[in-house]
Design a protein around this motif. Structure first.
Motif, PDB file in Angstrom:
ATOM      1  N   ASN A   1       0.828  -1.208   0.000  1.00  0.00           N
ATOM      2  CA  ASN A   1       0.000   0.000   0.000  1.00  0.00           C
ATOM      3  C   ASN A   1       0.865   1.262   0.000  1.00  0.00           C
ATOM      4  O   ASN A   1       0.576   2.238  -0.709  1.00  0.00           O
ATOM      5  N   VAL A   2       1.901   1.261   0.825  1.00  0.00           N
ATOM      6  CA  VAL A   2       2.806   2.412   0.887  1.00  0.00           C
ATOM      7  C   VAL A   2       3.420   2.673  -0.487  1.00  0.00           C
ATOM      8  O   VAL A   2       3.495   3.820  -0.953  1.00  0.00           O
ATOM      9  N   ALA A   3       3.845   1.603  -1.152  1.00  0.00           N
ATOM     10  CA  ALA A   3       4.445   1.750  -2.478  1.00  0.00           C
ATOM     11  C   ALA A   3       3.444   2.306  -3.482  1.00  0.00           C
ATOM     12  O   ALA A   3       3.783   3.157  -4.313  1.00  0.00           O
ATOM     13  N   VAL A   4       2.187   1.833  -3.433  1.00  0.00           N
ATOM     14  CA  VAL A   4       1.161   2.328  -4.357  1.00  0.00           C
ATOM     15  C   VAL A   4       0.915   3.812  -4.132  1.00  0.00           C
ATOM     16  O   VAL A   4       0.833   4.598  -5.083  1.00  0.00           O
ATOM     17  N   MET A   5       0.807   4.232  -2.866  1.00  0.00           N
ATOM     18  CA  MET A   5       0.560   5.646  -2.595  1.00  0.00           C
ATOM     19  C   MET A   5       1.739   6.498  -3.042  1.00  0.00           C
ATOM     20  O   MET A   5       1.552   7.586  -3.604  1.00  0.00           O
ATOM     21  N   ALA A   6       2.942   6.025  -2.820  1.00  0.00           N
ATOM     22  CA  ALA A   6       4.119   6.764  -3.276  1.00  0.00           C
ATOM     23  C   ALA A   6       4.102   6.910  -4.791  1.00  0.00           C
ATOM     24  O   ALA A   6       4.411   7.983  -5.331  1.00  0.00           O
ATOM     25  N   ALA A   7       3.718   5.838  -5.488  1.00  0.00           N
ATOM     26  CA  ALA A   7       3.647   5.906  -6.944  1.00  0.00           C
ATOM     27  C   ALA A   7       2.589   6.889  -7.398  1.00  0.00           C
ATOM     28  O   ALA A   7       2.764   7.598  -8.400  1.00  0.00           O
ATOM     29  N   ARG A   8       1.480   6.970  -6.669  1.00  0.00           N
ATOM     30  CA  ARG A   8       0.447   7.948  -7.017  1.00  0.00           C
ATOM     31  C   ARG A   8       0.949   9.378  -6.861  1.00  0.00           C
ATOM     32  O   ARG A   8       0.468  10.295  -7.535  1.00  0.00           O
ATOM     33  N   MET A   9       1.930   9.563  -6.010  1.00  0.00           N
ATOM     34  CA  MET A   9       2.522  10.886  -5.826  1.00  0.00           C
ATOM     35  C   MET A   9       3.608  11.172  -6.858  1.00  0.00           C
ATOM     36  O   MET A   9       4.185  12.256  -6.861  1.00  0.00           O
ATOM     37  N   GLY A  10       3.893  10.207  -7.723  1.00  0.00           N
ATOM     38  CA  GLY A  10       4.897  10.404  -8.759  1.00  0.00           C
ATOM     39  C   GLY A  10       6.248   9.816  -8.449  1.00  0.00           C
ATOM     40  O   GLY A  10       7.204  10.006  -9.205  1.00  0.00           O
ATOM     41  N   THR A  11       6.381   9.101  -7.338  1.00  0.00           N
ATOM     42  CA  THR A  11       7.646   8.483  -6.955  1.00  0.00           C
ATOM     43  C   THR A  11       7.789   7.122  -7.607  1.00  0.00           C
ATOM     44  O   THR A  11       6.820   6.361  -7.692  1.00  0.00           O
ATOM     45  N   ARG A  12       8.988   6.812  -8.060  1.00  0.00           N
ATOM     46  CA  ARG A  12       9.242   5.453  -8.525  1.00  0.00           C
ATOM     47  C   ARG A  12       9.254   4.525  -7.316  1.00  0.00           C
ATOM     48  O   ARG A  12       9.911   4.806  -6.309  1.00  0.00           O
ATOM     49  N   ALA A  13       8.522   3.425  -7.405  1.00  0.00           N
ATOM     50  CA  ALA A  13       8.396   2.512  -6.275  1.00  0.00           C
ATOM     51  C   ALA A  13       8.594   1.085  -6.739  1.00  0.00           C
ATOM     52  O   ALA A  13       8.065   0.677  -7.777  1.00  0.00           O
TER      53      ALA A  13
END
Length: 327
Positions: free
Chosen positions: A48-60
């Motif tokens: 979940n943390v990785a998905v939210m980070a990706a939604r913010m534009g971060t490579r995860a």
């Protein structure tokens, strides 16, 4: 500092958030819908943390294990659409994918987990490779990563060793879950050695015996450079540089709080990897956590970076969310 948008192409060259732990397929049931309703969702705290980070534009990037089954295929497909790097996800034909039931009821929800013997519990130190950390700005692990099995804990600890050897920051969500019978001493040692620690008031009381920010700071020692202490609808605080910064949560119509803490953590880490100062990163993170409560389920309910920016700019948080499976 300008926050990345959710276009994966825009994040090329930015630091990667690497998450190690489990993913779980969610089955949702609700008291306020017809009895034949079953909702499909996607969970697992570090995922979940990785998905939210990706939604913010971060490579995860996510390292876990899935079964060669329908739940595993659904999770993998969702994570691909969420723009996660899934190269390090192994498919184990001899073990099932973990699942959980999220039963939403008036006034809260209840979880029922089916993860015993799951593929993710078979993670081990042998799964770790320095290449996992190529381009990484942070390695993320949780107390659940340490608790689902002894071998998974060793995998997380080996990943942290490799991260420190490579100069990569280690971030840790305490996520204390009594039902998993966690090794509190092991988790506390991991937290004290981490660079960023995120924990709820409930976690703090269970593991440290206090949720007072100053006492949490003292209990975790001088290792963590940033401590984020969350308190549900009251928002969160970040302790860094000898200062305490508080952020209140925007009011929302709450449908399901499942996964809200993971949304907060993912948005906070994305902000920090983008160079956003801790107080500003926490403001984005608290908004993300609040907005995630407007729809049932975990990762499917997460807001986009654009929604978060609109609310930060003063828009109502109860406008129609961009709910769905795509990131």
């Amino acid at each position: 500092m300008t926050q990345n948008n959710s276009d994966p192409a825009s994040s090329e060259g930015t630091p990667v958030l690497v998450a190690v732990g489990e993913g779980l397929l969610e089955v949702g049931v609700r008291d306020d819908l017809p009895s034949d309703y079953l909702g499909r969702g996607f969970g697992g705290d570090v995922a979940n943390v990785a998905v939210m980070a990706a939604r913010m534009g971060t490579r995860a990037r996510l390292l876990t294990r899935l079964g060669a089954d329908a739940p595993g295929r659904l999770l993998l497909d969702f994570w691909r659409r969420a723009h996660l790097d899934v190269e390090w996800i192994a498919v184990d034909p001899s073990a099932p994918t973990g699942m959980y039931v999220n039963a939403v009821r008036q006034g809260g929800h209840a979880f029922g987990y089916y993860r015993s013997g799951s593929a993710a519990t078979r993670l081990s130190a042998a799964d770790m490779d320095k290449r996992l950390l190529d381009g990484a700005g942070a390695l993320h692990v949780s107390g659940i990563s340490l608790a689902i099995s002894g071998s998974a804990a060793q995998a997380a600890e080996r990943a942290a060793e490799l991260a420190r050897d490579s100069g990569v920051a280690v971030t840790f969500c305490v996520n204390h879950r009594r039902m998993l019978r966690p090794d509190t001493d092991r988790n506390l040692a991991f937290a004290r050695a981490a660079d960023i620690v995120i924990l709820s008031s409930e976690d703090a009381r269970a593991v440290l015996g206090t949720d007072r920010p100053d006492r949490v700071r003292a209990a975790l020692g001088e290792g963590p450079q940033e401590i984020v202490l969350t308190d549900g609808p009251a928002g969160a605080v970040v302790l860094t540089g000898g200062e305490i910064h508080r952020v209140a949560a925007p009011p929302v119509v709450v449908v399901d709080t499942a996964g809200a803490g993971d949304a907060l953590a993912g948005a906070y880490l994305a902000g920090r990897l983008a160079g956003t100062a801790p107080p500003d990163a926490l403001e984005l993170a608290v908004i993300a956590g609040a907005l995630s409560c407007r729809w049932p389920g975990c990762a499917r309910s997460y807001p986009s970076a654009q929604e978060i920016a609109r609310v930060r700019a003063g828009a109502s948080p109860d406008v129609e969310p961009s709910y769905g499976e795509s990131a």
